[in-house]
Design an enzyme around this catalytic site. Structure first.
Site, PDB file in Angstrom:
ATOM      1  N   ASP A 162       0.849  -1.203   0.000  1.00 42.91           N
ATOM      2  CA  ASP A 162       0.000   0.000   0.000  1.00 42.91           C
ATOM      3  C   ASP A 162       0.885   1.255   0.000  1.00 42.91           C
ATOM      4  OD1 ASP A 162      -2.748  -1.468   1.006  1.00 42.91           O
ATOM      5  OD2 ASP A 162      -0.979  -2.254   1.979  1.00 42.91           O
ATOM      6  N   HIS A 190      -4.485  -3.613   5.913  1.00 42.07           N
ATOM      7  CA  HIS A 190      -4.229  -3.857   4.486  1.00 42.07           C
ATOM      8  C   HIS A 190      -5.547  -4.272   3.834  1.00 42.07           C
ATOM      9  CE1 HIS A 190      -2.698  -5.128   0.683  1.00 42.07           C
ATOM     10  NE2 HIS A 190      -3.163  -6.340   0.871  1.00 42.07           N
TER      11      HIS A 190
HETATM   12  N1  LIG Z   1      -0.423  -8.175   2.200  1.00 42.64           N
HETATM   13  C1  LIG Z   1      -0.406  -7.901   0.895  1.00 42.64           C
HETATM   14  O1  LIG Z   1      -0.074  -6.761   0.510  1.00 42.64           O
HETATM   15  C2  LIG Z   1      -0.780  -8.949  -0.138  1.00 42.64           C
HETATM   16  C3  LIG Z   1      -0.632  -8.646  -1.495  1.00 42.64           C
HETATM   17  C4  LIG Z   1      -0.929  -9.623  -2.450  1.00 42.64           C
HETATM   18  C5  LIG Z   1      -1.387 -10.870  -2.035  1.00 42.64           C
HETATM   19  N2  LIG Z   1      -1.550 -11.117  -0.709  1.00 42.64           N
HETATM   20  C6  LIG Z   1      -2.009 -12.425  -0.210  1.00 42.64           C
HETATM   21  O2  LIG Z   1      -0.916 -13.352  -0.225  1.00 42.64           O
HETATM   22  C7  LIG Z   1      -1.432 -14.679  -0.227  1.00 42.64           C
HETATM   23  C8  LIG Z   1      -0.703 -15.535  -1.242  1.00 42.64           C
HETATM   24  O3  LIG Z   1      -0.918 -15.036  -2.550  1.00 42.64           O
HETATM   25  P1  LIG Z   1      -0.437 -15.856  -3.836  1.00 42.64           P
HETATM   26  O4  LIG Z   1      -0.817 -15.040  -5.000  1.00 42.64           O
HETATM   27  O5  LIG Z   1       0.973 -16.323  -3.683  1.00 42.64           O
HETATM   28  O6  LIG Z   1      -1.421 -17.102  -3.729  1.00 42.64           O
HETATM   29  P2  LIG Z   1      -1.284 -18.539  -4.396  1.00 42.64           P
HETATM   30  O7  LIG Z   1      -2.622 -19.178  -4.247  1.00 42.64           O
HETATM   31  O8  LIG Z   1      -0.611 -18.476  -5.731  1.00 42.64           O
HETATM   32  O9  LIG Z   1      -0.257 -19.282  -3.419  1.00 42.64           O
HETATM   33  C9  LIG Z   1      -0.535 -19.566  -2.105  1.00 42.64           C
HETATM   34  C10 LIG Z   1       0.237 -20.836  -1.759  1.00 42.64           C
HETATM   35  O10 LIG Z   1       0.081 -21.038  -0.356  1.00 42.64           O
HETATM   36  C11 LIG Z   1      -0.025 -22.417  -0.139  1.00 42.64           C
HETATM   37  N3  LIG Z   1      -0.639 -22.614   1.171  1.00 42.64           N
HETATM   38  C12 LIG Z   1      -1.939 -22.529   1.528  1.00 42.64           C
HETATM   39  N4  LIG Z   1      -2.095 -22.831   2.818  1.00 42.64           N
HETATM   40  C13 LIG Z   1      -0.866 -23.073   3.308  1.00 42.64           C
HETATM   41  C14 LIG Z   1      -0.375 -23.462   4.574  1.00 42.64           C
HETATM   42  N5  LIG Z   1      -1.216 -23.650   5.611  1.00 42.64           N
HETATM   43  N6  LIG Z   1       0.952 -23.633   4.727  1.00 42.64           N
HETATM   44  C15 LIG Z   1       1.799 -23.480   3.687  1.00 42.64           C
HETATM   45  N7  LIG Z   1       1.390 -23.142   2.451  1.00 42.64           N
HETATM   46  C16 LIG Z   1       0.082 -22.936   2.269  1.00 42.64           C
HETATM   47  C17 LIG Z   1      -0.857 -22.915  -1.314  1.00 42.64           C
HETATM   48  O11 LIG Z   1      -0.685 -24.321  -1.512  1.00 42.64           O
HETATM   49  C18 LIG Z   1      -0.299 -22.089  -2.452  1.00 42.64           C
HETATM   50  O12 LIG Z   1       0.779 -22.733  -3.112  1.00 42.64           O
HETATM   51  C19 LIG Z   1      -2.939 -14.530  -0.491  1.00 42.64           C
HETATM   52  O13 LIG Z   1      -3.593 -14.596   0.772  1.00 42.64           O
HETATM   53  C20 LIG Z   1      -3.070 -13.121  -1.043  1.00 42.64           C
HETATM   54  O14 LIG Z   1      -4.356 -12.584  -0.816  1.00 42.64           O
HETATM   55  C21 LIG Z   1      -1.237 -10.190   0.239  1.00 42.64           C
HETATM   56  O1  LIG Z   2      -5.062 -10.708  -2.929  1.00 46.81           O
HETATM   57  C1  LIG Z   2      -5.801  -9.736  -2.779  1.00 46.81           C
HETATM   58  O2  LIG Z   2      -6.998  -9.819  -2.401  1.00 46.81           O
HETATM   59  C2  LIG Z   2      -5.287  -8.348  -3.075  1.00 46.81           C
HETATM   60  C3  LIG Z   2      -3.968  -8.069  -2.420  1.00 46.81           C
HETATM   61  O3  LIG Z   2      -4.052  -8.039  -1.029  1.00 46.81           O
HETATM   62  C4  LIG Z   2      -3.435  -6.761  -2.950  1.00 46.81           C
HETATM   63  O4  LIG Z   2      -3.488  -5.760  -2.232  1.00 46.81           O
HETATM   64  O5  LIG Z   2      -2.981  -6.745  -4.116  1.00 46.81           O
END
Ligand SMILES: NC(=O)c1ccc[n+]([C@@H]2O[C@H](COP(=O)([O-])OP(=O)(O)OC[C@H]3O[C@@H](n4cnc5c(N)ncnc54)[C@H](O)[C@@H]3O)[C@@H](O)[C@H]2O)c1
Ligand SMILES: O=C(O)C[C@H](O)C(=O)O
Length: 328
Positions: A162, A190
């Site tokens: 952010d 977030h």
């Molecule tokens: N905070 C932020 O700014 C922000 C930004 C973007 C995404 N995210 C979040 O990050 C997370 C991951 O995103 P992504 O695009 O890599 O998702 P993704 O689905 O591509 O990958 C997530 C991985 O986590 C694994 N997983 C699920 N539960 C698990 C556990 N208990 N232990 C270990 N591994 C586990 C899954 O098998 C998968 O491979 C999502 O929750 C997404 O919303 C946060």
């Molecule tokens: O994965 C999402 O829901 C959005 C993510 O947290 C982001 O801010 O890009």
């Protein structure tokens, strides 16, 4: 003399963010070009996920990174977090179509309870934990509460994406270079309720607020753009932001470990009561970092508009916390 390797655990290592993150950690972008790392990678105990993780590890091997001192695949947090110095908790369940937020909180709550307990039992006592998996603030709160044997300040949530999004929007609006902007911050959760605040920001000694001088743009363009950027990326890419999220995770951990040289950065950290935010609420604050510690920037004036925005994002966090009260 070369440094002793440090242990870096990453969960969700075979996911999208993992794929954009691991190679940068192994190349030294997170902890320094002189710091060897051992990667302790956690994925769910599922054949497909573990096979995908093996594939990522094969690629890491093929990069022949001089700083990659070791690599392990795990399916159990109790082994993945053993003696770990850094833990990036990325893996979590994304919200599915029609899923209620309460359901998501409860599924992810169970993951972060187990991972918090495992960190409590087996990680280094100085472990630095960054929660990326959504809902990041509340997941970090659950992990912290599940690890009473670790200092609470070791648990943080990622607001840096952010923060970086806000920097780019302000740079585009004012025409100043992104790297010249200082003292910008993002308060709160977030989520679209976050409050990106450029009231104190400067570029080359000049006030950004004066350069923009447009409260209508702030309230009706800037804040919605930053707040809804994650959804806009999902809409455009068909997948959530991964490279920019991984980049923000690198920025967050690098600044925490190596220092921000007096500059403000945004971290989601447990409140000690600053700015009227109840103790332990995992809240985005302006911080400076030095010698592996962060310090919340204190006593900034909060005007009526800012207070209203802070109250809104705080209320959302309180509601999320109430939804997981049975877990902590
Ligand atoms: N905070 C932020 O700014 C922000 C930004 C973007 C995404 N995210 C979040 O990050 C997370 C991951 O995103 P992504 O695009 O890599 O998702 P993704 O689905 O591509 O990958 C997530 C991985 O986590 C694994 N997983 C699920 N539960 C698990 C556990 N208990 N232990 C270990 N591994 C586990 C899954 O098998 C998968 O491979 C999502 O929750 C997404 O919303 C946060
Ligand atoms: O994965 C999402 O829901 C959005 C993510 O947290 C982001 O801010 O890009």
């Amino acid at each position: 003399m070369s440094k002793k390797p440090v242990r870096v655990a990453v969960t969700g290592a075979a996911g999208q963010i993992g794929y954009a993150l691991l190679f940068r950690i192994a190349s030294g972008e997170m902890l320094g070009k002189d710091q060897p790392v051992i990667l302790q990678l956690l994925e769910i105990p599922d054949e497909k996920a573990q096979k995908a993780l093996k594939g990522v590890m094969m690629e890491l091997e093929d990069c022949a990174f001089p700083l990659l001192a070791g690599m392990e695949a795990h399916s159990d947090p109790m082994t993945a977090f053993k003696d770990t110095d850094y833990a990036l908790l990325v893996g979590s369940r994304p919200r599915g179509p029609g899923m209620e937020r309460a359901e998501l909180l409860s599924i992810n709550g169970a993951i972060f309870t187990a991972q918090g307990k495992a960190l409590d039992k087996v990680a280094s006592r100085n472990v630095k934990v960054l929660v990326v998996g959504n809902p990041a603030n509340t997941n970090a709160y659950i992990a912290m509460k599940s690890a009473p044997g670790l200092p609470r300040e070791n648990f943080t949530a990622m607001l840096r994406l952010d923060h970086n999004r806000a920097l780019s929007q302000v740079a585009a609006k004012t025409g100043v270079k992104v790297g010249d902007i200082e003292k910008l911050t993002v308060w709160g959760n977030h989520s679209p309720t976050m409050y990106a605040d450029y009231r104190f920001a400067t570029a080359n000694g000049k006030a950004i607020k004066d350069m923009i001088n447009d409260q209508e743009w702030n309230a009706n363009v800037f804040l919605p753009t930053v707040g809804k950027r994650g959804a806009a990326i999902i809409e455009a890419r068909g997948l959530s932001s991964a490279a920019s999220a991984a980049n923000a995770a690198i920025d967050h951990m690098r600044d925490w470990a190596l220092g921000s040289s007096g500059k403000w950065v945004t971290m989601g950290v447990p409140s000690n009561g600053e700015y009227g935010i109840p103790k332990d609420t995992m809240f985005g604050f302006p911080v400076t970092t030095e010698n592996g510690k962060y310090t919340i920037v204190k006593d900034l004036p909060i005007d009526a508009f800012s207070q209203e925005r802070i109250n809104k994002t705080l209320q959302e966090l309180k509601d999320e916390q109430a939804g997981v009260a049975h877990l902590v």
